[in-house]
Scaffold this active site. Structure first.
Site, mmCIF file in Angstrom:
data_model
loop_
_atom_site.group_PDB
_atom_site.id
_atom_site.type_symbol
_atom_site.label_atom_id
_atom_site.label_comp_id
_atom_site.label_asym_id
_atom_site.label_seq_id
_atom_site.Cartn_x
_atom_site.Cartn_y
_atom_site.Cartn_z
ATOM 1 N N VAL A 27 0.833 -1.196 0.000
ATOM 2 C CA VAL A 27 0.000 0.000 0.000
ATOM 3 C C VAL A 27 0.874 1.255 0.000
ATOM 4 C CG1 VAL A 27 -1.634 1.332 1.405
ATOM 5 C CG2 VAL A 27 -1.991 -1.116 1.085
ATOM 6 N N ASP A 28 1.905 1.256 0.824
ATOM 7 C CA ASP A 28 2.803 2.409 0.938
ATOM 8 C C ASP A 28 3.409 2.762 -0.422
ATOM 9 O OD1 ASP A 28 4.285 4.434 2.207
ATOM 10 O OD2 ASP A 28 5.795 3.051 2.974
ATOM 11 N N GLY A 118 -0.366 -7.222 5.651
ATOM 12 C CA GLY A 118 0.487 -7.647 4.547
ATOM 13 C C GLY A 118 1.811 -8.203 5.062
ATOM 14 N N VAL A 119 2.886 -7.582 4.649
ATOM 15 C CA VAL A 119 4.222 -8.077 4.992
ATOM 16 C C VAL A 119 4.526 -7.986 6.479
ATOM 17 C CG1 VAL A 119 5.177 -7.613 2.705
ATOM 18 C CG2 VAL A 119 5.384 -5.882 4.494
ATOM 19 N N TYR A 120 3.711 -7.253 7.250
ATOM 20 C CA TYR A 120 3.946 -7.162 8.692
ATOM 21 C C TYR A 120 3.391 -8.364 9.451
ATOM 22 C CZ TYR A 120 5.995 -2.470 8.531
ATOM 23 O OH TYR A 120 6.815 -1.392 8.313
#
Length: 172
Positions: A27-28, A118-120
């Site tokens: 998203v970032d 997500g990736v976190y």
């Protein structure tokens, strides 16, 4: 809703940022790419002035929106489960602080992604439950925000948020 958060015609789009505020993946990265160079310039200025060490997990800060159709971007840093940040209160703080910053700007509509899903490494259902519970509580306790939209990029996330939204909210 299933969709692209960078196309939302709302006052505030919330960015699931990393602590550097200088763009990243997911998203970032999509928000930075769609917003263009003005967003990165504002984020660099935040790093130079008010946030030289970056933005801590659970906090939020606003910038202009660059080329996005919204008025502002509120950047929040979700907890990273892979780094041992497993407290749901820290995740809830992302949603509460984002809404507080949005209210402070005079925003009436906000679009959220699934922060930390997500990736976190957070489970989509847990993120959805925390997000929905926090947003409901914040909107009940504070006037100002008329519309909160969860904009999700996959069927798994959409199903998790639909299930969380179907749960009754406590009276109060």
């Amino acid at each position: 809703m299933l969709g692209d958060i960078t196309t939302q015609d709302v006052d505030v789009v919330v960015n699931a940022a990393n602590s550097s505020l200088l763009g990243g993946g997911g998203v970032d990265g999509a928000i930075h790419a769609a917003a263009g160079p003005r967003l990165l310039a504002e984020c660099r200025e935040l790093r130079r002035t008010s946030h030289p060490d970056g933005l801590p997990a659970g906090d939020a800060v606003a910038t202009g929106a660059g080329d996005l159709p919204c008025r502002w971007v509120v950047h929040t840093v979700g907890p990273n489960r892979h780094r041992g940040q497993t407290d749901p209160a820290l995740l809830a703080s992302c949603f509460a602080r984002s809404l507080a910053v949005a209210r402070g700007l005079g925003a009436r509509s906000v679009a959220f992604p699934a922060v930390s899903a997500g990736v976190y490494g957070w489970d989509a259902s847990e993120v959805a439950t925390v997000a929905v519970r926090t947003v409901r509580a914040e909107c009940a306790a504070h006037l100002g925000i008329d519309l909160v939209r969860f904009v999700l990029f996959g069927d798994r996330l959409l199903a998790a948020f639909e299930a969380a939204l179907a749960q009754p909210h406590p009276a109060g």
